[in-house]
Write a protein that holds these residues in place. Structure first.
Motif, PDB file in Angstrom:
ATOM      1  N   GLY A  53       2.351   2.015   6.387  1.00 11.66           N
ATOM      2  CA  GLY A  53       3.317   3.046   6.772  1.00 11.66           C
ATOM      3  C   GLY A  53       3.075   3.619   8.153  1.00 11.66           C
ATOM      4  O   GLY A  53       3.679   4.624   8.532  1.00 11.66           O
ATOM      5  N   GLY A  54       2.200   3.002   8.931  1.00  9.33           N
ATOM      6  CA  GLY A  54       1.858   3.522  10.259  1.00  9.33           C
ATOM      7  C   GLY A  54       2.803   3.052  11.348  1.00  9.33           C
ATOM      8  O   GLY A  54       3.642   2.176  11.130  1.00  9.33           O
ATOM      9  N   LYS A  55       2.652   3.686  12.514  1.00 11.30           N
ATOM     10  CA  LYS A  55       3.488   3.344  13.660  1.00 11.30           C
ATOM     11  C   LYS A  55       2.565   3.014  14.841  1.00 11.30           C
ATOM     12  O   LYS A  55       1.665   3.807  15.156  1.00 11.30           O
ATOM     13  CB  LYS A  55       4.360   4.541  14.009  1.00 11.30           C
ATOM     14  N   VAL A  56       2.766   1.851  15.452  1.00 10.78           N
ATOM     15  CA  VAL A  56       1.931   1.477  16.596  1.00 10.78           C
ATOM     16  C   VAL A  56       2.562   2.054  17.865  1.00 10.78           C
ATOM     17  O   VAL A  56       3.702   1.736  18.200  1.00 10.78           O
ATOM     18  CB  VAL A  56       1.788  -0.056  16.693  1.00 10.78           C
ATOM     19  N   VAL A  57       1.830   2.935  18.554  1.00  7.73           N
ATOM     20  CA  VAL A  57       2.371   3.607  19.744  1.00  7.73           C
ATOM     21  C   VAL A  57       1.796   3.018  21.032  1.00  7.73           C
ATOM     22  O   VAL A  57       2.192   3.429  22.123  1.00  7.73           O
ATOM     23  CB  VAL A  57       2.117   5.131  19.694  1.00  7.73           C
ATOM     24  N   GLY A  58       0.867   2.088  20.910  1.00 11.24           N
ATOM     25  CA  GLY A  58       0.327   1.475  22.112  1.00 11.24           C
ATOM     26  C   GLY A  58      -0.550   0.292  21.777  1.00 11.24           C
ATOM     27  O   GLY A  58      -1.089   0.192  20.669  1.00 11.24           O
ATOM     28  N   ALA A 115      -4.335   4.325  -3.799  1.00 11.00           N
ATOM     29  CA  ALA A 115      -4.958   3.025  -3.536  1.00 11.00           C
ATOM     30  C   ALA A 115      -3.877   1.975  -3.474  1.00 11.00           C
ATOM     31  O   ALA A 115      -2.711   2.239  -3.768  1.00 11.00           O
ATOM     32  CB  ALA A 115      -5.945   2.699  -4.637  1.00 11.00           C
ATOM     33  N   GLY A 116      -4.248   0.766  -3.049  1.00  9.98           N
ATOM     34  CA  GLY A 116      -3.293  -0.322  -2.945  1.00  9.98           C
ATOM     35  C   GLY A 116      -2.531  -0.503  -4.241  1.00  9.98           C
ATOM     36  O   GLY A 116      -3.121  -0.521  -5.316  1.00  9.98           O
ATOM     37  N   ALA A 117      -1.208  -0.580  -4.156  1.00  7.64           N
ATOM     38  CA  ALA A 117      -0.405  -0.679  -5.368  1.00  7.64           C
ATOM     39  C   ALA A 117      -0.221  -2.119  -5.753  1.00  7.64           C
ATOM     40  O   ALA A 117      -0.268  -2.988  -4.925  1.00  7.64           O
ATOM     41  CB  ALA A 117       0.953  -0.054  -5.129  1.00  7.64           C
ATOM     42  N   PHE A 170       0.844  -1.197   0.000  1.00 11.30           N
ATOM     43  CA  PHE A 170       0.000   0.000   0.000  1.00 11.30           C
ATOM     44  C   PHE A 170       0.878   1.245   0.000  1.00 11.30           C
ATOM     45  O   PHE A 170       1.945   1.249   0.629  1.00 11.30           O
ATOM     46  CB  PHE A 170      -0.893   0.023   1.245  1.00 11.30           C
ATOM     47  N   ALA A 171       0.379   2.273  -0.686  1.00 12.91           N
ATOM     48  CA  ALA A 171       1.064   3.567  -0.608  1.00 12.91           C
ATOM     49  C   ALA A 171       0.935   4.071   0.823  1.00 12.91           C
ATOM     50  O   ALA A 171      -0.144   3.974   1.411  1.00 12.91           O
ATOM     51  CB  ALA A 171       0.416   4.545  -1.574  1.00 12.91           C
ATOM     52  N   PRO A 172       2.038   4.590   1.418  1.00 13.68           N
ATOM     53  CA  PRO A 172       1.971   4.996   2.829  1.00 13.68           C
ATOM     54  C   PRO A 172       0.909   6.072   3.076  1.00 13.68           C
ATOM     55  O   PRO A 172       0.746   6.987   2.280  1.00 13.68           O
ATOM     56  CB  PRO A 172       3.365   5.559   3.103  1.00 13.68           C
ATOM     57  N   VAL A 173       0.197   5.898   4.178  1.00 14.11           N
ATOM     58  CA  VAL A 173      -0.728   6.943   4.631  1.00 14.11           C
ATOM     59  C   VAL A 173       0.018   7.700   5.730  1.00 14.11           C
ATOM     60  O   VAL A 173       0.411   7.102   6.735  1.00 14.11           O
ATOM     61  CB  VAL A 173      -2.024   6.352   5.225  1.00 14.11           C
ATOM     62  N   GLN A 174       0.211   8.997   5.524  1.00 20.28           N
ATOM     63  CA  GLN A 174       0.954   9.797   6.505  1.00 20.28           C
ATOM     64  C   GLN A 174       0.109  10.948   7.010  1.00 20.28           C
ATOM     65  O   GLN A 174      -0.898  11.313   6.406  1.00 20.28           O
ATOM     66  CB  GLN A 174       2.225  10.349   5.847  1.00 20.28           C
ATOM     67  N   ARG A 175       0.592  11.529   8.111  1.00 20.52           N
ATOM     68  CA  ARG A 175      -0.068  12.729   8.607  1.00 20.52           C
ATOM     69  C   ARG A 175       0.351  13.916   7.738  1.00 20.52           C
ATOM     70  O   ARG A 175       1.299  13.831   6.978  1.00 20.52           O
ATOM     71  CB  ARG A 175       0.352  12.987  10.060  1.00 20.52           C
ATOM     72  N   GLU A 210      -6.597  15.352   7.827  1.00 26.58           N
ATOM     73  CA  GLU A 210      -5.362  15.192   8.612  1.00 26.58           C
ATOM     74  C   GLU A 210      -4.346  14.294   7.901  1.00 26.58           C
ATOM     75  O   GLU A 210      -3.205  14.190   8.323  1.00 26.58           O
ATOM     76  CB  GLU A 210      -5.687  14.604   9.999  1.00 26.58           C
ATOM     77  N   ALA A 211      -4.793  13.619   6.836  1.00 25.87           N
ATOM     78  CA  ALA A 211      -3.877  12.759   6.100  1.00 25.87           C
ATOM     79  C   ALA A 211      -3.167  13.578   5.037  1.00 25.87           C
ATOM     80  O   ALA A 211      -3.750  14.499   4.458  1.00 25.87           O
ATOM     81  CB  ALA A 211      -4.639  11.616   5.438  1.00 25.87           C
ATOM     82  N   ALA A 212      -1.879  13.242   4.806  1.00 26.55           N
ATOM     83  CA  ALA A 212      -1.139  13.907   3.736  1.00 26.55           C
ATOM     84  C   ALA A 212      -1.767  13.538   2.411  1.00 26.55           C
ATOM     85  O   ALA A 212      -2.239  12.409   2.225  1.00 26.55           O
ATOM     86  CB  ALA A 212       0.320  13.467   3.761  1.00 26.55           C
ATOM     87  N   LYS A 213      -1.833  14.480   1.517  1.00 25.64           N
ATOM     88  CA  LYS A 213      -2.391  14.193   0.194  1.00 25.64           C
ATOM     89  C   LYS A 213      -1.468  13.243  -0.558  1.00 25.64           C
ATOM     90  O   LYS A 213      -0.271  13.246  -0.353  1.00 25.64           O
ATOM     91  CB  LYS A 213      -2.551  15.493  -0.621  1.00 25.64           C
ATOM     92  N   GLY A 214      -2.047  12.449  -1.405  1.00 26.15           N
ATOM     93  CA  GLY A 214      -1.226  11.618  -2.277  1.00 26.15           C
ATOM     94  C   GLY A 214      -1.187  10.157  -1.904  1.00 26.15           C
ATOM     95  O   GLY A 214      -0.602   9.365  -2.611  1.00 26.15           O
ATOM     96  N   ALA A 215      -1.787   9.785  -0.739  1.00 28.67           N
ATOM     97  CA  ALA A 215      -1.857   8.364  -0.398  1.00 28.67           C
ATOM     98  C   ALA A 215      -2.805   7.701  -1.380  1.00 28.67           C
ATOM     99  O   ALA A 215      -3.992   7.997  -1.392  1.00 28.67           O
ATOM    100  CB  ALA A 215      -2.344   8.170   1.016  1.00 28.67           C
TER     101      ALA A 215
END
Lengths: 164, 143
Positions: free
Chosen positions: B38-43, B141-143, B4-9, B134-139
């Motif tokens: 592309g996410g990070k698990v913080v808890g 669909a699944g590649a 997947f294309a990374p989903v970022q803030r 809140e998501a960065a533009k450009g994420a």
């Protein structure tokens, strides 16, 4: 046991096993259980309470449990790893959760409880109040057994109570 | 697993997740998925009570919350988190997806619902939807 109660469990097991194990499971056995239940290996029990009450046990032999856990976690495990038991519990949770979803949307209200590891060797057999149904599915990892013991307590929403 | 294309803030940082499920297996599965986005698990938490305290510590962007759990179920935990943190974005992830449950979850503050077994492509789209602006533009669909 009424077919309208059985079918959601068959459909849910078929769909969940197909998606999780990426296979086409086949329903191998579907019958009323006359004998007391005997655990096959690694088993998870889920209680349901409401208009229908009872318990469902999802049970697989130890080798099948290990193959399923390795496949689903993508890691090498050994038979004593907690993740093997966890995998069977989560599989039970998903199959039973999906069946309960269908039954609730059909008007049967009941609550499902978190799965717990089932370690007793034996279980109840059918009696006047509780019917026990067993089903098994063949998958590439091995046979998955389900043992469903249920009884109706109240009428479903919308059903008319007739004078007797 | 599918790529997947990374989903970022918006600030370019990874989306931070709190994963709540009483099943270790289910948590591992969800963690694998969000890391593939592309996410990070913080808890992590195994019940609703722990989820509430973990939310305060971890301040995640998204909570993935099971419903059927011991001690406190997910819908009640979601309600309490949203009461304390109205900005919380909570996605319920449960095998029990009947209409009344979904409505109850949404009424009590959850933003979306995903039924188990979770399809990565479904969760991916739900996360993008819930993040919204809140998501960065450009994420993509699944590649």
């Amino acid at each position: 046991m009424k077919m309208e109660l059985i079918q959601p469990f068959v459909n849910a097991a078929d769909a969940v096993l197909a998606q999780m194990l990426e296979c086409t499971p086949t329903l191998d056995k579907l019958s009323m259980e006359e004998e007391a239940y005997r655990r096959k290996g690694v088993a998870a029990l889920v209680m349901v309470k409401g208009q229908i009450e009872g318990r469902i046990i999802l049970d697989v032999d130890p080798e099948t449990a290990l193959r399923m856990a390795c496949r689903l976690t993508g890691t090498e495990l050994n038979g004593t790893d907690d993740l093997v038991r966890e995998t069977v519990c989560e599989l039970a949770n998903q199959v039973i959760g999906n069946a309960v979803t269908t039954l609730n949307d059909q008007g049967c209200q009941f609550h499902v409880y978190p799965p717990q590891a089932h370690t007793e060797e034996h279980g109840a057999k059918s009696n006047e109040d509780t019917e026990v149904l067993v089903m098994s599915f063949e998958t590439p990892c091995g046979t998955v057994y389900m043992n469903i013991a249920m009884h109706y307590l109240r009428r479903r929403r919308g059903e008319v109570v007739t004078a007797s | 697993m599918e790529q997947f294309a990374p989903v970022q803030r918006k600030d370019g940082q990874p989306v931070r997740y709190l994963v709540v499920d009483d099943s270790v297996f289910a948590r591992k599965n969800l963690i694998r998925m969000v890391e593939s986005f592309g996410g990070k698990v913080v808890g992590e938490a195994g019940d609703g009570v722990t989820a509430i305290s973990e939310y305060g510590k971890a301040e995640p962007d998204i909570v993935l919350m099971d419903i059927t759990m011991p001690q406190m179920e997910g819908i009640e935990a979601a309600e309490q988190i949203v009461r304390q943190h109205p900005e919380a974005r909570i996605v319920m992830v449960s095998s029990v997806g009947y209409q009344e449950n979904i409505v109850a979850a949404l009424q009590r503050g959850a933003r979306h619902f995903v039924q188990k077994p979770v399809k990565p492509e479904v969760l991916y789209e739900v996360i993008k939807y819930v993040l919204g602006d809140e998501a960065a533009k450009g994420a993509g669909a699944g590649a």
